[in-house]
Scaffold this motif. Structure first.
Motif, PDB file in Angstrom:
ATOM      1  N   LEU A  72       0.922  -1.020  -0.110  1.00 46.83           N
ATOM      2  CA  LEU A  72      -0.216  -0.287  -0.659  1.00 46.83           C
ATOM      3  C   LEU A  72       0.983   1.767  -0.113  1.00 46.83           C
ATOM      4  CD1 LEU A  72      -2.631  -1.150   2.752  1.00 46.83           C
ATOM      5  CD2 LEU A  72      -2.899  -1.273   0.366  1.00 46.83           C
ATOM      6  N   ALA A  73       0.562   2.321  -1.109  1.00 50.27           N
ATOM      7  CA  ALA A  73       1.496   3.139  -1.116  1.00 50.27           C
ATOM      8  C   ALA A  73       0.142   4.348  -1.317  1.00 50.27           C
ATOM      9  CB  ALA A  73       1.967   4.133  -2.902  1.00 50.27           C
ATOM     10  N   ILE A  74      -0.263   4.753   0.004  1.00 51.36           N
ATOM     11  CA  ILE A  74      -1.388   5.609   0.706  1.00 51.36           C
ATOM     12  C   ILE A  74      -1.581   6.368   1.715  1.00 51.36           C
ATOM     13  CG2 ILE A  74      -3.883   5.836   1.122  1.00 51.36           C
ATOM     14  CD1 ILE A  74      -3.849   3.069   0.129  1.00 51.36           C
ATOM     15  N   ILE A  84      -1.653   2.187  -5.276  1.00 52.66           N
ATOM     16  CA  ILE A  84      -1.205   3.737  -5.078  1.00 52.66           C
ATOM     17  C   ILE A  84      -2.250   4.499  -5.026  1.00 52.66           C
ATOM     18  CG2 ILE A  84       0.594   4.938  -6.597  1.00 52.66           C
ATOM     19  CD1 ILE A  84       1.477   2.845  -7.867  1.00 52.66           C
ATOM     20  N   GLU A  85      -2.113   5.415  -3.901  1.00 56.27           N
ATOM     21  CA  GLU A  85      -3.351   6.767  -4.361  1.00 56.27           C
ATOM     22  C   GLU A  85      -2.457   8.112  -5.066  1.00 56.27           C
ATOM     23  OE1 GLU A  85      -5.275   9.549  -1.127  1.00 56.27           O
ATOM     24  OE2 GLU A  85      -3.343   8.237  -0.053  1.00 56.27           O
ATOM     25  N   THR A 141       5.869   7.981  -7.169  1.00 57.93           N
ATOM     26  CA  THR A 141       5.445   6.446  -7.266  1.00 57.93           C
ATOM     27  C   THR A 141       4.326   4.970  -8.474  1.00 57.93           C
ATOM     28  OG1 THR A 141       5.531   6.321  -4.978  1.00 57.93           O
ATOM     29  CG2 THR A 141       4.040   4.152  -5.840  1.00 57.93           C
ATOM     30  N   LEU A 142       3.791   5.665  -8.762  1.00 59.71           N
ATOM     31  CA  LEU A 142       2.849   5.749  -9.936  1.00 59.71           C
ATOM     32  C   LEU A 142       3.948   6.158 -11.011  1.00 59.71           C
ATOM     33  CD1 LEU A 142       0.884   5.039 -11.268  1.00 59.71           C
ATOM     34  CD2 LEU A 142      -0.377   7.160 -11.458  1.00 59.71           C
ATOM     35  N   ARG A 143       4.777   6.732 -11.235  1.00 62.30           N
ATOM     36  CA  ARG A 143       5.410   6.474 -12.594  1.00 62.30           C
ATOM     37  C   ARG A 143       7.010   5.689 -12.699  1.00 62.30           C
ATOM     38  NH1 ARG A 143       1.673   9.443 -14.306  1.00 62.30           N
ATOM     39  NH2 ARG A 143       1.805  11.103 -14.153  1.00 62.30           N
ATOM     40  N   HIS A 191       3.685  -9.583 -12.307  1.00 62.54           N
ATOM     41  CA  HIS A 191       3.257 -10.320 -10.630  1.00 62.54           C
ATOM     42  C   HIS A 191       1.671  -9.392 -10.318  1.00 62.54           C
ATOM     43  CE1 HIS A 191       5.546  -8.048  -7.934  1.00 62.54           C
ATOM     44  NE2 HIS A 191       6.473  -7.791  -9.397  1.00 62.54           N
ATOM     45  N   ALA A 192       1.786  -8.068 -10.272  1.00 64.58           N
ATOM     46  CA  ALA A 192       0.861  -7.231  -9.474  1.00 64.58           C
ATOM     47  C   ALA A 192      -0.887  -6.905 -10.725  1.00 64.58           C
ATOM     48  CB  ALA A 192       1.730  -6.273  -8.922  1.00 64.58           C
ATOM     49  N   ALA A 193      -1.317  -7.365  -9.274  1.00 60.67           N
ATOM     50  CA  ALA A 193      -2.359  -6.048  -9.264  1.00 60.67           C
ATOM     51  C   ALA A 193      -1.938  -5.289  -8.960  1.00 60.67           C
ATOM     52  CB  ALA A 193      -3.625  -6.592  -9.515  1.00 60.67           C
ATOM     53  N   ILE A 194      -1.961  -3.654 -10.116  1.00 64.00           N
ATOM     54  CA  ILE A 194      -2.109  -2.745  -9.772  1.00 64.00           C
ATOM     55  C   ILE A 194      -2.982  -1.763  -9.590  1.00 64.00           C
ATOM     56  CG2 ILE A 194      -0.477  -0.482  -9.790  1.00 64.00           C
ATOM     57  CD1 ILE A 194       1.791  -2.211 -11.432  1.00 64.00           C
ATOM     58  N   PHE A 195      -3.910  -0.998  -9.134  1.00 62.53           N
ATOM     59  CA  PHE A 195      -5.266  -0.103  -8.248  1.00 62.53           C
ATOM     60  C   PHE A 195      -4.618   1.153  -7.855  1.00 62.53           C
ATOM     61  CE2 PHE A 195      -5.721  -4.273  -7.094  1.00 62.53           C
ATOM     62  CZ  PHE A 195      -7.163  -4.572  -7.319  1.00 62.53           C
ATOM     63  N   LEU A 196      -5.121   2.611  -8.585  1.00 61.78           N
ATOM     64  CA  LEU A 196      -4.543   3.824  -8.315  1.00 61.78           C
ATOM     65  C   LEU A 196      -6.005   4.287  -8.024  1.00 61.78           C
ATOM     66  CD1 LEU A 196      -2.727   6.105  -8.584  1.00 61.78           C
ATOM     67  CD2 LEU A 196      -4.202   6.711 -11.102  1.00 61.78           C
ATOM     68  N   VAL A 197      -6.081   4.814  -6.876  1.00 64.40           N
ATOM     69  CA  VAL A 197      -6.902   5.007  -6.071  1.00 64.40           C
ATOM     70  C   VAL A 197      -7.333   6.674  -5.996  1.00 64.40           C
ATOM     71  CG1 VAL A 197      -8.548   4.569  -3.703  1.00 64.40           C
ATOM     72  CG2 VAL A 197      -6.881   3.635  -4.532  1.00 64.40           C
ATOM     73  N   GLY A 198      -7.751   7.367  -6.089  1.00 63.61           N
ATOM     74  CA  GLY A 198      -7.987   9.006  -5.532  1.00 63.61           C
ATOM     75  C   GLY A 198      -9.766   9.280  -6.471  1.00 63.61           C
TER      76      GLY A 198
END
Length: 154
Positions: A16-18, A61-62, A75-77, A89-96
């Motif tokens: 979590l990068a929140i 990622i927030e 982080t997103l970049r 390997h990861a399912a990546i989610f962007l929250v905002g």
């Protein structure tokens, strides 16, 4: 950040990068209830270190993580600029606030699997299950071939 957290072969790690306290609580509780072992980071350097050490199954990622502007989120970049082989390997989610939940074009433009608006967080378990399931199904053949190739390599 947990320095000596041990992951076993059956663990499902999530990163979590929140920064928003309420959001981190909601996401962490949801993922823990779904059986994930959750690691939360406080800044971009911790994210990069963790992401490069562990094959996380789920990454959140927030948009404004660690006070970053949503358009210049380091982080997103970082994730966007990694070769696909390092992030597959990861399912990546962007929250905002600036995204429309499950908008495939926004997800594609941000190089993530799923975008989630804050207003849709009550549906988080269903969104995670759907996105991870679709990602696993999409990559099943690739992962099978990759596993066979690595098994034959001396």
């Amino acid at each position: 950040m947990e320095q000596f957290d041990i992951l076993g072969p059956d663990d499902k790690p999530a990163l979590l990068a929140i920064s928003t306290p309420e959001l981190i609580g909601t996401v962490k509780t949801t993922l823990t209830d779904m059986g994930y072992k959750v690691h939360a980071v406080e800044d971009h350097a911790q994210f990069e270190l963790r992401f490069n050490q562990v094959n996380y199954q789920v990454v959140f990622i927030e948009e404004a993580f660690a006070g970053a502007d949503s358009l210049e989120n380091p982080t997103l970049r970082l994730v966007q600029n990694l070769p696909m082989s390092l992030r597959r390997h990861a399912a990546i989610f962007l929250v905002g606030q600036g995204v429309e939940t499950l908008n495939a074009m926004q997800a594609f433009a941000q190089s993530v699997h799923c975008v989630i608006n804050y207003s849709e967080l009550p549906m988080l378990p269903q969104l995670v299950q759907k996105t991870v399931g679709e990602n696993d199904m999409f990559l099943a053949t690739f992962r099978d071939v990759q596993r066979r190739v690595y098994q034959k390599t001396p």
